[in-house]
Design a protein around this motif. Structure first.
Motif, PDB file in Angstrom:
ATOM      1  N   ASP A 179      13.862 -43.719  -6.884  1.00  0.00           N
ATOM      2  CA  ASP A 179      13.172 -43.292  -5.666  1.00  0.00           C
ATOM      3  C   ASP A 179      11.740 -43.794  -5.694  1.00  0.00           C
ATOM      4  O   ASP A 179      11.218 -44.179  -6.750  1.00  0.00           O
ATOM      5  N   HIS A 180      11.139 -43.822  -4.539  1.00  0.00           N
ATOM      6  CA  HIS A 180       9.719 -44.119  -4.392  1.00  0.00           C
ATOM      7  C   HIS A 180       9.167 -43.074  -3.433  1.00  0.00           C
ATOM      8  O   HIS A 180       9.614 -42.989  -2.286  1.00  0.00           O
ATOM      9  N   LEU A 181       8.237 -42.264  -3.900  1.00  0.00           N
ATOM     10  CA  LEU A 181       7.670 -41.200  -3.085  1.00  0.00           C
ATOM     11  C   LEU A 181       6.241 -41.531  -2.684  1.00  0.00           C
ATOM     12  O   LEU A 181       5.473 -42.071  -3.482  1.00  0.00           O
ATOM     13  N   ILE A 182       5.915 -41.195  -1.450  1.00  0.00           N
ATOM     14  CA  ILE A 182       4.544 -41.306  -0.961  1.00  0.00           C
ATOM     15  C   ILE A 182       4.043 -39.895  -0.689  1.00  0.00           C
ATOM     16  O   ILE A 182       4.661 -39.133   0.044  1.00  0.00           O
ATOM     17  N   ILE A 183       2.908 -39.554  -1.315  1.00  0.00           N
ATOM     18  CA  ILE A 183       2.321 -38.222  -1.199  1.00  0.00           C
ATOM     19  C   ILE A 183       1.133 -38.279  -0.247  1.00  0.00           C
ATOM     20  O   ILE A 183       0.292 -39.172  -0.343  1.00  0.00           O
ATOM     21  N   GLY A 184       1.056 -37.312   0.648  1.00  0.00           N
ATOM     22  CA  GLY A 184      -0.088 -37.208   1.543  1.00  0.00           C
ATOM     23  C   GLY A 184      -0.262 -35.783   2.013  1.00  0.00           C
ATOM     24  O   GLY A 184       0.592 -34.926   1.765  1.00  0.00           O
ATOM     25  N   ARG A 185      -1.344 -35.527   2.718  1.00  0.00           N
ATOM     26  CA  ARG A 185      -1.553 -34.169   3.215  1.00  0.00           C
ATOM     27  C   ARG A 185      -0.476 -33.770   4.216  1.00  0.00           C
ATOM     28  O   ARG A 185      -0.214 -32.590   4.423  1.00  0.00           O
ATOM     29  N   GLY A 186       0.152 -34.771   4.826  1.00  0.00           N
ATOM     30  CA  GLY A 186       1.212 -34.474   5.790  1.00  0.00           C
ATOM     31  C   GLY A 186       2.541 -34.159   5.152  1.00  0.00           C
ATOM     32  O   GLY A 186       3.513 -33.852   5.848  1.00  0.00           O
ATOM     33  N   GLY A 187       2.618 -34.222   3.822  1.00  0.00           N
ATOM     34  CA  GLY A 187       3.869 -33.929   3.144  1.00  0.00           C
ATOM     35  C   GLY A 187       4.246 -35.011   2.154  1.00  0.00           C
ATOM     36  O   GLY A 187       3.378 -35.636   1.536  1.00  0.00           O
ATOM     37  N   VAL A 188       5.545 -35.286   2.054  1.00  0.00           N
ATOM     38  CA  VAL A 188       6.067 -36.261   1.097  1.00  0.00           C
ATOM     39  C   VAL A 188       7.113 -37.125   1.793  1.00  0.00           C
ATOM     40  O   VAL A 188       7.975 -36.609   2.510  1.00  0.00           O
ATOM     41  N   PHE A 189       7.029 -38.427   1.573  1.00  0.00           N
ATOM     42  CA  PHE A 189       8.045 -39.352   2.090  1.00  0.00           C
ATOM     43  C   PHE A 189       8.852 -39.874   0.912  1.00  0.00           C
ATOM     44  O   PHE A 189       8.292 -40.361  -0.068  1.00  0.00           O
ATOM     45  N   SER A 190      10.170 -39.768   0.996  1.00  0.00           N
ATOM     46  CA  SER A 190      11.068 -40.253  -0.046  1.00  0.00           C
ATOM     47  C   SER A 190      11.872 -41.433   0.479  1.00  0.00           C
ATOM     48  O   SER A 190      12.595 -41.304   1.482  1.00  0.00           O
ATOM     49  N   PHE A 191      11.750 -42.588  -0.182  1.00  0.00           N
ATOM     50  CA  PHE A 191      12.536 -43.756   0.213  1.00  0.00           C
ATOM     51  C   PHE A 191      14.032 -43.463   0.082  1.00  0.00           C
ATOM     52  O   PHE A 191      14.826 -43.905   0.901  1.00  0.00           O
ATOM     53  N   LEU A 192      14.416 -42.716  -0.949  1.00  0.00           N
ATOM     54  CA  LEU A 192      15.816 -42.397  -1.158  1.00  0.00           C
ATOM     55  C   LEU A 192      16.349 -41.519  -0.029  1.00  0.00           C
ATOM     56  O   LEU A 192      17.394 -41.810   0.557  1.00  0.00           O
ATOM     57  N   GLN A 193      15.627 -40.448   0.278  1.00  0.00           N
ATOM     58  CA  GLN A 193      16.095 -39.525   1.306  1.00  0.00           C
ATOM     59  C   GLN A 193      16.117 -40.152   2.688  1.00  0.00           C
ATOM     60  O   GLN A 193      16.911 -39.755   3.540  1.00  0.00           O
ATOM     61  N   GLU A 194      15.243 -41.137   2.906  1.00  0.00           N
ATOM     62  CA  GLU A 194      15.208 -41.811   4.207  1.00  0.00           C
ATOM     63  C   GLU A 194      16.143 -43.008   4.274  1.00  0.00           C
ATOM     64  O   GLU A 194      16.138 -43.753   5.250  1.00  0.00           O
ATOM     65  N   GLY A 195      16.951 -43.214   3.221  1.00  0.00           N
ATOM     66  CA  GLY A 195      17.944 -44.287   3.234  1.00  0.00           C
ATOM     67  C   GLY A 195      17.379 -45.673   3.042  1.00  0.00           C
ATOM     68  O   GLY A 195      18.019 -46.671   3.385  1.00  0.00           O
ATOM     69  N   LEU A 196      16.192 -45.768   2.416  1.00  0.00           N
ATOM     70  CA  LEU A 196      15.550 -47.074   2.200  1.00  0.00           C
ATOM     71  C   LEU A 196      15.749 -47.582   0.789  1.00  0.00           C
ATOM     72  O   LEU A 196      15.205 -48.611   0.399  1.00  0.00           O
ATOM     73  N   LEU A 197      16.549 -46.851  -0.016  1.00  0.00           N
ATOM     74  CA  LEU A 197      16.881 -47.288  -1.362  1.00  0.00           C
ATOM     75  C   LEU A 197      18.385 -47.124  -1.581  1.00  0.00           C
ATOM     76  O   LEU A 197      18.950 -46.127  -1.124  1.00  0.00           O
TER      77      LEU A 197
END
Length: 216
Positions: free
Chosen positions: A198-216
């Motif tokens: 997975d590749h996660l992006i952390i920000g004040r708006g939350g967390v983006f997961s490449f795996l959960q979004e189907g990008l991996l």
């Protein structure tokens, strides 16, 4: 204060509202506002408890009735909370989901003003072998070298890795550069039979997961 004390004794500290908790740090309030009223004013000024934890002391002390002493109490409480979360995150020794990764890195990365990239090196059973800060940069980005990632994974005999980086802007949506970097690293690691989980992006708006979004 007696009412809050009774509420805590009967129902527990978790039963207090955000304003009630904050009022405990303010003691007697000001000459014109009660502690509860001042707490409500501070939260209204900041917008949320998360924003309250990020506000600097200079701005906080300028809110009507707060002053330096109360500003220092609030800032100290927020910092203690962050340190507690970081300490709890350090106790996580294996990964079962992207939520575990977020619990490790949000306390570290959510509020910083520069970008950092971290790598989790894992065994086949998702046990954490090492947490490595690979790079750090400015507000706009940081340099990530896929060769260094692969080299360290081979040294540790890691078979899986997870990438994490933050966006100081707070927006967790991946840029085209983030997407290209993820694809490049996944392809490079595949040559050594190492999976990018997975590749996660952390920000004040939350967390983006490449795996959960189907990008991996």
């Amino acid at each position: 204060m007696d009412l809050l004390t009774n509420k805590i004794v009967v129902r527990g500290i978790g039963s207090l509202t955000d304003a009630e908790l904050l009022s405990l740090l303010l003691d007697e309030g000001s000459t014109t506002l009660s502690a509860q009223e001042m707490a409500e004013k501070i939260l209204a000024e900041c917008g949320s408890t998360a924003a309250l934890g990020r506000i600097d002391i200079a701005r906080l002390r300028m809110i009507e009735g707060v002053g330096m002493r109360r500003a220092l109490r609030i800032a100290a409480s927020a910092e203690l909370g962050r340190r507690t979360m970081r300490s709890q995150a350090e106790e996580i020794d294996s990964i079962t989901s992207s939520d575990d990764v977020a619990r490790i890195f949000r306390p570290m990365l959510e509020g910083i003003k520069h970008e950092e990239c971290w790598i989790l090196y894992l065994t086949n059973s998702n046990r954490i072998i090492e947490r490595q800060r690979l790079s750090q940069g400015g507000v706009q980005g940081t340099v990530v070298d896929r060769r260094l990632i692969a080299k360290r994974a081979l040294e540790l005999l890691a078979t899986q890795i997870i990438m994490v980086h933050n966006h100081p802007s707070g927006d967790t949506r991946p840029s085209e550069g983030d997407k290209n970097l993820t694809e490049t690293i996944a392809a490079a690691l595949k040559l050594f039979d190492i999976r990018l989980l997975d590749h996660l992006i952390i920000g004040r708006g939350g967390v983006f997961s490449f795996l959960q979004e189907g990008l991996l």
